[in-house]
Design a protein around this motif. Structure first.
Motif, mmCIF file in Angstrom:
data_model
loop_
_atom_site.group_PDB
_atom_site.id
_atom_site.type_symbol
_atom_site.label_atom_id
_atom_site.label_comp_id
_atom_site.label_asym_id
_atom_site.label_seq_id
_atom_site.Cartn_x
_atom_site.Cartn_y
_atom_site.Cartn_z
ATOM 1 N N PHE A 1 0.829 -1.202 0.000
ATOM 2 C CA PHE A 1 0.000 0.000 0.000
ATOM 3 C C PHE A 1 0.870 1.262 0.000
ATOM 4 N N VAL A 2 1.860 1.322 0.876
ATOM 5 C CA VAL A 2 2.736 2.496 0.967
ATOM 6 C C VAL A 2 3.492 2.698 -0.341
ATOM 7 N N ALA A 3 3.993 1.625 -0.931
ATOM 8 C CA ALA A 3 4.708 1.740 -2.207
ATOM 9 C C ALA A 3 3.796 2.302 -3.294
ATOM 10 N N GLY B 1 2.053 7.063 -6.587
ATOM 11 C CA GLY B 1 0.979 7.912 -7.087
ATOM 12 C C GLY B 1 -0.213 7.162 -7.629
ATOM 13 N N ASP B 2 -0.306 5.867 -7.338
ATOM 14 C CA ASP B 2 -1.397 5.057 -7.869
ATOM 15 C C ASP B 2 -2.781 5.536 -7.424
#
Length: 65
Positions: free
Chosen positions: A54-56, A61-62
């Motif tokens: 989630f953080v990645a 910018g997803d």
């Protein structure tokens, strides 16, 4: 699940005094996220691997509008 012992920290991306305030806490292998303006409200729960993903994706910018 009881989150009263959780040590919440505000996201560095939260707007100071604004409407976008997110807090995160680590509980063993769980990561929990809540709206700081509604501390008694619902939380998102995920395991550590899901949190890293989630953080990645946030950093990439997803989820940007």
């Amino acid at each position: 699940m009881n989150f009263t012992s959780a040590k919440w920290r505000k996201s560095s991306r939260s707007q100071g005094g604004g409407t976008e305030c997110v807090e995160v806490a680590e509980l063993d292998e769980l990561r929990v996220v809540r709206d700081s303006k509604n501390a008694a409200g619902p939380v998102l729960k995920m395991d550590a691997a899901a949190w890293r993903t989630f953080v990645a994706r946030v950093k990439r910018g997803d989820y940007d509008a």
